[in-house]
Design a protein around this motif. Structure first.
Motif, PDB file in Angstrom:
ATOM      1  N   GLN A  77      34.096  30.643  30.427  1.00 39.96           N
ATOM      2  CA  GLN A  77      33.739  32.004  30.820  1.00 39.96           C
ATOM      3  C   GLN A  77      33.992  32.980  29.682  1.00 39.96           C
ATOM      4  O   GLN A  77      35.010  32.884  28.985  1.00 39.96           O
ATOM      5  CB  GLN A  77      34.575  32.441  32.022  1.00 39.96           C
ATOM      6  N   HIS A 118      50.431  40.233  38.945  1.00 41.59           N
ATOM      7  CA  HIS A 118      49.350  39.404  39.460  1.00 41.59           C
ATOM      8  C   HIS A 118      49.445  39.177  40.960  1.00 41.59           C
ATOM      9  O   HIS A 118      48.721  38.352  41.508  1.00 41.59           O
ATOM     10  CB  HIS A 118      49.308  38.071  38.702  1.00 41.59           C
ATOM     11  N   CYS A 147      33.301  39.440  31.876  1.00 42.22           N
ATOM     12  CA  CYS A 147      33.786  39.297  33.246  1.00 42.22           C
ATOM     13  C   CYS A 147      34.039  40.664  33.866  1.00 42.22           C
ATOM     14  O   CYS A 147      34.288  41.637  33.169  1.00 42.22           O
ATOM     15  CB  CYS A 147      35.105  38.533  33.263  1.00 42.22           C
ATOM     16  N   SER A 148      34.039  40.695  35.191  1.00 36.08           N
ATOM     17  CA  SER A 148      34.450  41.906  35.889  1.00 36.08           C
ATOM     18  C   SER A 148      35.963  42.037  35.758  1.00 36.08           C
ATOM     19  O   SER A 148      36.656  41.081  35.413  1.00 36.08           O
ATOM     20  CB  SER A 148      34.067  41.819  37.356  1.00 36.08           C
ATOM     21  N   ARG A 152      38.215  42.202  37.952  1.00 32.72           N
ATOM     22  CA  ARG A 152      38.923  41.291  38.844  1.00 32.72           C
ATOM     23  C   ARG A 152      38.986  39.867  38.268  1.00 32.72           C
ATOM     24  O   ARG A 152      40.037  39.242  38.227  1.00 32.72           O
ATOM     25  CB  ARG A 152      38.217  41.270  40.202  1.00 32.72           C
ATOM     26  N   GLU A 153      37.823  39.419  37.773  1.00 37.82           N
ATOM     27  CA  GLU A 153      37.780  38.075  37.166  1.00 37.82           C
ATOM     28  C   GLU A 153      38.671  38.012  35.929  1.00 37.82           C
ATOM     29  O   GLU A 153      39.348  37.020  35.690  1.00 37.82           O
ATOM     30  CB  GLU A 153      36.341  37.716  36.783  1.00 37.82           C
ATOM     31  N   GLN A 154      38.636  39.118  35.173  1.00 35.64           N
ATOM     32  CA  GLN A 154      39.455  39.155  33.963  1.00 35.64           C
ATOM     33  C   GLN A 154      40.924  38.972  34.295  1.00 35.64           C
ATOM     34  O   GLN A 154      41.632  38.239  33.631  1.00 35.64           O
ATOM     35  CB  GLN A 154      39.275  40.504  33.269  1.00 35.64           C
ATOM     36  N   ARG A 155      41.353  39.679  35.343  1.00 38.69           N
ATOM     37  CA  ARG A 155      42.756  39.599  35.705  1.00 38.69           C
ATOM     38  C   ARG A 155      43.135  38.167  36.086  1.00 38.69           C
ATOM     39  O   ARG A 155      44.169  37.652  35.678  1.00 38.69           O
ATOM     40  CB  ARG A 155      43.043  40.552  36.864  1.00 38.69           C
ATOM     41  N   ALA A 156      42.247  37.507  36.810  1.00 39.04           N
ATOM     42  CA  ALA A 156      42.528  36.123  37.207  1.00 39.04           C
ATOM     43  C   ALA A 156      42.617  35.222  35.980  1.00 39.04           C
ATOM     44  O   ALA A 156      43.499  34.369  35.880  1.00 39.04           O
ATOM     45  CB  ALA A 156      41.444  35.630  38.157  1.00 39.04           C
ATOM     46  N   LEU A 157      41.727  35.449  35.016  1.00 41.74           N
ATOM     47  CA  LEU A 157      41.748  34.624  33.805  1.00 41.74           C
ATOM     48  C   LEU A 157      43.003  34.901  32.974  1.00 41.74           C
ATOM     49  O   LEU A 157      43.596  34.002  32.403  1.00 41.74           O
ATOM     50  CB  LEU A 157      40.510  34.901  32.959  1.00 41.74           C
ATOM     51  N   ARG A 158      43.371  36.181  32.929  1.00 41.50           N
ATOM     52  CA  ARG A 158      44.524  36.570  32.128  1.00 41.50           C
ATOM     53  C   ARG A 158      45.791  35.801  32.494  1.00 41.50           C
ATOM     54  O   ARG A 158      46.611  35.508  31.630  1.00 41.50           O
ATOM     55  CB  ARG A 158      44.815  38.072  32.314  1.00 41.50           C
ATOM     56  N   LEU A 190      35.277  36.193  28.438  1.00 40.04           N
ATOM     57  CA  LEU A 190      36.227  37.193  28.905  1.00 40.04           C
ATOM     58  C   LEU A 190      35.641  38.602  28.863  1.00 40.04           C
ATOM     59  O   LEU A 190      35.841  39.411  29.769  1.00 40.04           O
ATOM     60  CB  LEU A 190      37.484  37.121  28.026  1.00 40.04           C
TER      61      LEU A 190
END
Lengths: 315, 310
Positions: free
Chosen positions: B71, B116, B76-77, B79-85, B73
């Motif tokens: 993905q 998180h 990403c939206s 929200r997605e960014q936070r999950a990846l982080r 980075l």
């Protein structure tokens, strides 16, 4: 002249009112033509030992002897010190940026030091600076002398710093971590330069935390731990056949560059004692894998010839 | 093997005053596989920390793309960014400034969970402390109570708190004494094996890198000049710069080698052609005009040199 003791420090102790015992029996000798590596981890007292030789140690109770070419440094008046520092012994530091005045050009700063200590004319001092910078491997020394400290790279600044230290032909150069802030390729250049200086111009006391640096550039070494010199001798002997368990452990902890890769690096358990909780006996005893009941009494330096260690295990 | 982290032709330029521009990272491609340690090696100013920051997403590249687990980075939206982080953590060199001195060690460790929105308990944080070799008794104390080595352990504990899949460690042992350095290197290796953790290990110390990494990428003035499997690369460097770095490592029992001449040129006006040609002992006239590309060589090696040594 080689082989004659230039500096001899014996049983140097420094007690600070708040911090505790900073130096707890430092004994070492720098002979003419020698490069002595003073090696130890942070807080071991290696920098303080260097500063004490110039009378720059922090306020505190200092005892022991410090002899330089037959003179007793502990009896120096501030006038004696002024004539001694920079003239007979000079020091360079890890960060040459803070050692130069940022608002004056390099050349005039070195000229000033020469004029303070010698009777050279301004013109002669200027010529001397240019030739010194050239000898230190500074490219186009005439132009470089006209630059400000911030205009030079780290390696060049350190060369200029060494030129300043050598400007009055001192007999002893004390270098405190001179390559720690430099990149490895530049570090090699500066170490090569220090080796040349040691061979030709002045004795060198090289203070470092890096055994590799000692191995490559020093003739002799003194290993410090918790304010005590625990082993001293010619570099080749100390590194190949260390006597003290601390020196052995320290050498083992360096990751190897050749051969197989160990699963785990050997470590020394625990941490060095802080200045206010130094053990009465051997300073390394609390972490030593070979500790014996005899270690409760501080062992003197033992050994044959020049290679000696402060350990009861040494015959 | 599928790459966990992938950088494709990433570049980052910083505009300075007076029309000057600094190309900190100049078209770099690299991969880090699952559980693998890639070491990024080079002298100060070569762009290794900038690249680390780009890969962490602290800074955006001007061109090229960075993929984490496939993905991008940057696209990403939030929200997605936070999950990846949470799967991508960093360990810094200076552990002293990495902690708020007025927070207890326990609350510093709880912060990633709070951010998180994950559950935590005092017990789980104490287990985390033990895992990095710190006593649970430190929980209510302050970072000032720790030594440099212990603080770096805490730093690592916080980085692995959310069970990330990759950590970027920027000079994590450079400020430590040799004996403590060995402890931290051992700890990192142990945790990586235990957690199947990939690591981008940024360092200038080849001896440490040799001990910890699977592969090495050597950088010079914003570009990778050589990349390969750690032990093979250090035993037989192909690029003259890699060889110079290897020879410059001070080691007991080895004589001082012939140093490279000069300093690293200013990244503001890098040399034409091969950027290393001004200091290269084997440079020829072609090197001054023609910039070599990174090329595949036998043994999973990539080298950017017209006249490779091996």
């Amino acid at each position: 002249m080689t082989g004659e003791a230039l500096l001899s420090v014996s049983d140097l102790r420094l007690q600070h009112r708040q911090a505790g015992i900073l130096l707890d029996g430092v004994s070492l000798t720098v002979k003419r033509g020698q490069i002595l590596g003073v090696v130890g981890e942070s807080g071991s007292g290696k920098s303080l030992t260097g500063l004490s030789v110039l009378g720059l140690q922090p306020q505190g109770q200092l005892s022991g002897t410090l002899r330089f070419d037959g003179e007793d440094l502990t009896r120096f008046s501030s006038r004696d010190w002024r004539r001694f520092r920079g003239r007979r012994a000079a020091m360079i530091f890890q960060d040459p940026m803070t050692a130069f005045l940022p608002v004056r050009r390099i050349g005039p700063q070195i000229v000033e030091q020469i004029r303070v200590h010698t009777a050279l004319s301004h013109q002669a001092a200027r010529e001397r600076v240019v030739s010194l910078l050239g000898r230190m491997g500074v490219p186009s020394p005439e132009q470089t002398a006209q630059r400000f400290p911030h205009e030079l790279s780290g390696g060049l600044r350190q060369r200029a710093m060494i030129a300043m230290a050598l400007s009055c032909d001192p007999e002893l150069l004390i270098a405190d971590e001179p390559t720690t802030a430099l990149d490895v390729t530049v570090q090699t250049q500066i170490l090569t330069l220090l080796k040349e200086i040691g061979a030709r111009e002045a004795s060198v006391m090289l203070i470092t935390h890096d055994m590799g640096v000692v191995a490559q550039s020093c003739t002799d070494v003194a290993v410090l731990y918790a304010g005590v010199v625990i082993e001293t001798g010619p570099v080749a002997e100390v590194l190949q056949a260390p006597l003290h368990p601390y020196t052995k452990a320290l050498l083992r902890a360096i990751p190897p560059m050749t051969g197989s890769r160990p699963e785990r690096l050997p470590v020394i358990d625990g941490v060095p004692p802080s200045p206010d909780t130094r053990p009465v006996g051997c300073v390394f005893a609390p972490r030593c894998p070979q500790v014996t009941p005899d270690c409760a009494i501080r062992p003197p330096m033992r050994g044959e010839g020049a290679h000696r260690a402060a350990c009861v295990l040494v015959p | 093997m599928k790459a966990l982290l992938q950088a494709r032709n990433v570049a980052r330029m910083y505009k300075l005053g007076g029309g000057a521009a600094l190309r900190a990272v100049d078209g770099i491609s690299l991969n880090v596989a699952r559980g693998e340690t890639l070491a990024l090696v080079g002298e100060s100013g070569c762009g290794k920390s900038t690249l680390g920051r780009l890969l962490m997403g602290f800074d955006r590249p001007d061109s090229g793309e960075i993929l984490f687990d496939g993905q991008n980075l940057a696209k990403c939206s939030a929200r997605e960014q936070r999950a990846l982080r949470s799967q991508l953590q960093m360990v810094f060199q200076d552990s002293a400034s990495a902690f708020n001195p007025r927070w207890t060690i326990g609350s510093a460790l709880a912060e990633p969970f709070r951010i998180h929105g994950r559950p935590w308990s005092r017990q789980s944080l104490e287990t985390l402390l033990n895992r990095v070799g710190l006593s649970a008794a430190f929980f209510d104390r302050y970072p000032a109570a720790l030594s440099g080595g212990q603080r770096q352990r805490l730093n690592i504990a916080r980085a692995i708190a959310l069970s990330p899949r990759l950590i970027v460690a920027d000079e994590p042992v450079s400020a430590l004494d040799v004996s403590v350095q060995a402890q931290i290197v051992n700890l990192l290796r142990h945790l990586q094996a235990e957690l199947d953790l990939a690591c981008l290990f940024i360092s200038h110390d080849l001896a440490v890198v040799r001990q910890i990494s699977d592969r090495i990428a050597v950088m010079y003035l914003g570009a990778i000049v050589e990349e390969g499997e750690t032990l093979a690369l250090l035993a037989a460097p192909s690029h003259p710069y890699t060889l110079a770095l290897v020879e410059a490592v001070p080691q007991p029992g080895k004589l001082l080698g012939t140093p490279l001449q000069g300093d690293v040129p200013s990244p503001l006006s890098p040399p034409t052609g091969c950027r290393f040609h001004t200091r290269c002992p084997v440079a020829q006239s072609r090197c001054a005009v023609d910039r070599p590309e990174l090329q595949e060589r036998p043994g999973l090696r990539r080298v950017a040199c017209h006249f490779p040594l091996v």
